[in-house]
Design a protein around this motif. Structure first.
Motif, PDB file in Angstrom:
ATOM      1  N   ASP A 138       0.849  -4.214   8.499  1.00 23.81           N
ATOM      2  CA  ASP A 138      -0.585  -3.971   8.600  1.00 23.81           C
ATOM      3  C   ASP A 138      -1.201  -4.112   7.212  1.00 23.81           C
ATOM      4  O   ASP A 138      -0.694  -3.563   6.227  1.00 23.81           O
ATOM      5  CB  ASP A 138      -0.822  -2.564   9.149  1.00 23.81           C
ATOM      6  CG  ASP A 138      -2.288  -2.317   9.458  1.00 23.81           C
ATOM      7  OD1 ASP A 138      -3.045  -2.050   8.507  1.00 23.81           O
ATOM      8  OD2 ASP A 138      -2.662  -2.400  10.644  1.00 23.81           O
ATOM      9  N   LEU A 139      -2.316  -4.846   7.120  1.00 26.43           N
ATOM     10  CA  LEU A 139      -2.914  -5.108   5.811  1.00 26.43           C
ATOM     11  C   LEU A 139      -3.407  -3.831   5.119  1.00 26.43           C
ATOM     12  O   LEU A 139      -3.439  -3.770   3.881  1.00 26.43           O
ATOM     13  CB  LEU A 139      -4.059  -6.113   5.946  1.00 26.43           C
ATOM     14  CG  LEU A 139      -3.635  -7.560   6.248  1.00 26.43           C
ATOM     15  CD1 LEU A 139      -4.856  -8.478   6.264  1.00 26.43           C
ATOM     16  CD2 LEU A 139      -2.612  -8.058   5.230  1.00 26.43           C
ATOM     17  N   SER A 140      -3.757  -2.821   5.885  1.00 31.51           N
ATOM     18  CA  SER A 140      -4.166  -1.565   5.244  1.00 31.51           C
ATOM     19  C   SER A 140      -2.985  -0.925   4.525  1.00 31.51           C
ATOM     20  O   SER A 140      -3.139  -0.322   3.444  1.00 31.51           O
ATOM     21  CB  SER A 140      -4.758  -0.604   6.271  1.00 31.51           C
ATOM     22  OG  SER A 140      -3.795  -0.243   7.242  1.00 31.51           O
ATOM     23  N   ASP A 141      -1.791  -1.060   5.115  1.00 28.46           N
ATOM     24  CA  ASP A 141      -0.580  -0.553   4.460  1.00 28.46           C
ATOM     25  C   ASP A 141      -0.264  -1.366   3.209  1.00 28.46           C
ATOM     26  O   ASP A 141       0.170  -0.816   2.194  1.00 28.46           O
ATOM     27  CB  ASP A 141       0.608  -0.596   5.424  1.00 28.46           C
ATOM     28  CG  ASP A 141       0.489   0.402   6.558  1.00 28.46           C
ATOM     29  OD1 ASP A 141      -0.189   1.435   6.367  1.00 28.46           O
ATOM     30  OD2 ASP A 141       1.060   0.156   7.638  1.00 28.46           O
ATOM     31  N   VAL A 142      -0.459  -2.682   3.299  1.00 28.84           N
ATOM     32  CA  VAL A 142      -0.208  -3.545   2.142  1.00 28.84           C
ATOM     33  C   VAL A 142      -1.164  -3.185   1.007  1.00 28.84           C
ATOM     34  O   VAL A 142      -0.760  -3.079  -0.159  1.00 28.84           O
ATOM     35  CB  VAL A 142      -0.370  -5.031   2.527  1.00 28.84           C
ATOM     36  CG1 VAL A 142      -0.266  -5.925   1.285  1.00 28.84           C
ATOM     37  CG2 VAL A 142       0.672  -5.427   3.563  1.00 28.84           C
ATOM     38  N   HIS A 143      -2.431  -2.998   1.338  1.00 31.61           N
ATOM     39  CA  HIS A 143      -3.453  -2.645   0.353  1.00 31.61           C
ATOM     40  C   HIS A 143      -3.051  -1.366  -0.391  1.00 31.61           C
ATOM     41  O   HIS A 143      -3.083  -1.306  -1.635  1.00 31.61           O
ATOM     42  CB  HIS A 143      -4.794  -2.450   1.068  1.00 31.61           C
ATOM     43  CG  HIS A 143      -5.963  -2.241   0.168  1.00 31.61           C
ATOM     44  ND1 HIS A 143      -6.237  -1.012  -0.417  1.00 31.61           N
ATOM     45  CD2 HIS A 143      -6.949  -3.091  -0.263  1.00 31.61           C
ATOM     46  CE1 HIS A 143      -7.318  -1.115  -1.160  1.00 31.61           C
ATOM     47  NE2 HIS A 143      -7.780  -2.369  -1.083  1.00 31.61           N
ATOM     48  N   ALA A 144      -2.642  -0.344   0.375  1.00 34.44           N
ATOM     49  CA  ALA A 144      -2.253   0.931  -0.234  1.00 34.44           C
ATOM     50  C   ALA A 144      -0.986   0.783  -1.074  1.00 34.44           C
ATOM     51  O   ALA A 144      -0.867   1.384  -2.152  1.00 34.44           O
ATOM     52  CB  ALA A 144      -2.046   1.974   0.857  1.00 34.44           C
ATOM     53  N   PHE A 145      -0.052  -0.037  -0.588  1.00 35.03           N
ATOM     54  CA  PHE A 145       1.205  -0.237  -1.322  1.00 35.03           C
ATOM     55  C   PHE A 145       0.964  -0.932  -2.668  1.00 35.03           C
ATOM     56  O   PHE A 145       1.482  -0.501  -3.709  1.00 35.03           O
ATOM     57  CB  PHE A 145       2.167  -1.073  -0.472  1.00 35.03           C
ATOM     58  CG  PHE A 145       3.381  -1.551  -1.227  1.00 35.03           C
ATOM     59  CD1 PHE A 145       4.434  -0.696  -1.480  1.00 35.03           C
ATOM     60  CD2 PHE A 145       3.454  -2.855  -1.687  1.00 35.03           C
ATOM     61  CE1 PHE A 145       5.559  -1.135  -2.185  1.00 35.03           C
ATOM     62  CE2 PHE A 145       4.561  -3.302  -2.391  1.00 35.03           C
ATOM     63  CZ  PHE A 145       5.623  -2.444  -2.643  1.00 35.03           C
ATOM     64  N   LEU A 146       0.185  -2.005  -2.656  1.00 36.26           N
ATOM     65  CA  LEU A 146      -0.095  -2.713  -3.906  1.00 36.26           C
ATOM     66  C   LEU A 146      -0.802  -1.792  -4.904  1.00 36.26           C
ATOM     67  O   LEU A 146      -0.442  -1.741  -6.093  1.00 36.26           O
ATOM     68  CB  LEU A 146      -0.951  -3.947  -3.629  1.00 36.26           C
ATOM     69  CG  LEU A 146      -0.275  -5.105  -2.880  1.00 36.26           C
ATOM     70  CD1 LEU A 146      -1.303  -6.176  -2.520  1.00 36.26           C
ATOM     71  CD2 LEU A 146       0.849  -5.716  -3.705  1.00 36.26           C
ATOM     72  N   ASP A 147      -1.799  -1.072  -4.411  1.00 33.03           N
ATOM     73  CA  ASP A 147      -2.565  -0.180  -5.280  1.00 33.03           C
ATOM     74  C   ASP A 147      -1.659   0.883  -5.894  1.00 33.03           C
ATOM     75  O   ASP A 147      -1.682   1.131  -7.110  1.00 33.03           O
ATOM     76  CB  ASP A 147      -3.677   0.477  -4.461  1.00 33.03           C
ATOM     77  CG  ASP A 147      -4.711   1.181  -5.335  1.00 33.03           C
ATOM     78  OD1 ASP A 147      -4.865   0.796  -6.519  1.00 33.03           O
ATOM     79  OD2 ASP A 147      -5.357   2.111  -4.846  1.00 33.03           O
ATOM     80  N   ARG A 148      -0.827   1.500  -5.060  1.00 34.30           N
ATOM     81  CA  ARG A 148       0.050   2.581  -5.537  1.00 34.30           C
ATOM     82  C   ARG A 148       1.094   2.060  -6.514  1.00 34.30           C
ATOM     83  O   ARG A 148       1.338   2.683  -7.554  1.00 34.30           O
ATOM     84  CB  ARG A 148       0.735   3.237  -4.344  1.00 34.30           C
ATOM     85  CG  ARG A 148       1.736   4.312  -4.721  1.00 34.30           C
ATOM     86  CD  ARG A 148       2.423   4.879  -3.499  1.00 34.30           C
ATOM     87  NE  ARG A 148       3.427   5.860  -3.842  1.00 34.30           N
ATOM     88  CZ  ARG A 148       4.232   6.429  -2.955  1.00 34.30           C
ATOM     89  NH1 ARG A 148       4.142   6.114  -1.675  1.00 34.30           N
ATOM     90  NH2 ARG A 148       5.137   7.312  -3.348  1.00 34.30           N
ATOM     91  N   THR A 149       1.703   0.917  -6.196  1.00 34.87           N
ATOM     92  CA  THR A 149       2.761   0.382  -7.055  1.00 34.87           C
ATOM     93  C   THR A 149       2.216  -0.019  -8.417  1.00 34.87           C
ATOM     94  O   THR A 149       2.838   0.245  -9.460  1.00 34.87           O
ATOM     95  CB  THR A 149       3.438  -0.823  -6.375  1.00 34.87           C
ATOM     96  OG1 THR A 149       3.930  -0.427  -5.086  1.00 34.87           O
ATOM     97  CG2 THR A 149       4.604  -1.334  -7.214  1.00 34.87           C
TER      98      THR A 149
END
Length: 291
Positions: free
Chosen positions: A221-232
């Protein structure tokens, strides 16, 4: 200098796993529910780069947290022999790290008390280097005999399931079915491309693959990807503009390998620790070319 937190290479485990927690919870539940629980025989399928090997690594971690012995292999000719050798080696290591006691076999008392003639005969333990007749099923039973009394189990993971190892997979399949029938504390989790799995399903022995719990891994899910990139990026000490983050997220299309690839290249192009719109555009272009 902070190292790049993104790892766009085969089998590398990401810093944070996203979008797969429900699958791992189902596998963990089956580990805890004993022999015969459905996801103890599981099969991950999906496109290349979708995260199948990463999921095998995560499943191994679940088993190891429970004190299980885990053996990871790839489905190539010689698979069954390699599994047997690995299991025998693991059993040897367990034997060598435990206290070794000698059991009393018999006690002989003297005919007349105090006149001598008595003695104690000790039974020598089996040598840990002894090599009994080796086959996968026997090796699995031997290590299960050693670990089951402690409540531990055995997990075998097999990556890249493929018809090239058809005969080995037949041996693994029949052995696993016997172990389950005998109530052994064992699990078998595999991964492969859908086309490779399809090639095996018509085999008279390997139809057991159809009884494996299937987990088809699709895009994230792109919302999960968005959060993952931001957090990493934030955890690595860098920042990213909202526009750059949105562009990077969209460029991945939810494809796990592309998440790592885009993340890697935009991170490399940060300007004084900040990923600007221009840096993101340049990194995305390189990631697409590499893909």
């Amino acid at each position: 200098m902070e190292s790049n937190p993104f790892k766009p290479t085969a089998g590398a485990v990401p810093t944070h796993l996203i979008g797969r927690r429900a699958v791992l919870d189902e596998v963990a539940e089956s580990f805890d529910n004993g022999p015969g629980a459905p996801a103890r025989l599981a099969l991950f399928t999906g496109a290349r780069g979708i995260g199948k090997t990463v999921m095998l690594s995560e499943v191994e971690a679940l088993a190891q947290k429970r004190g299980w012995v885990t053996v990871a292999e790839t489905s190539t000719p010689g698979l069954a022999d390699r599994l047997a050798a690995s299991l025998d080696e693991a059993r040897t290591q367990l034997t060598q790290t435990r206290p070794r006691f000698r059991r009393i076999r018999s006690v002989t008392l003297p005919t007349v008390l105090g006149t001598g003639g008595g003695g104690i005969e000790l039974e020598n333990p089996a040598s840990p280097t002894a090599s009994p007749s080796r086959d996968y099923r026997s090796s699995a039973n031997r290590i299960l005999d050693a670990i089951e009394p402690t409540g531990a189990g055995l997990l075998i993971t097999i990556d890249e399931v493929h018809r090239k190892a058809r005969e080995d997979m037949r041996e693994v399949a029949t052995s696993y079915q016997h172990l389950v029938r005998e109530g052994r504390n064992v699990a078998l989790v595999m991964a492969g491309l859908p086309s490779a799995i399809s090639d095996l399903l018509n085999d008279a022995i390997l139809t057991f693959l159809r009884r494996a719990t299937p987990f088809h891994l699709g895009p994230l899910d792109l919302s999960d990807v968005h959060a993952f990139l931001d957090r990493t990026i934030e955890d690595s000490g860098r920042t990213i503009t909202p526009e750059a983050l949105s562009a990077a997220t969209d460029a991945t299309a939810g494809y796990p390998f592309m998440v790592q690839l885009v993340g890697y290249h935009i991170w490399q192009r940060a300007d004084h620790g900040r990923i600007t719109d221009e840096a993101a555009a340049a990194g995305i272009a390189v990631a697409i070319e590499r893909l």
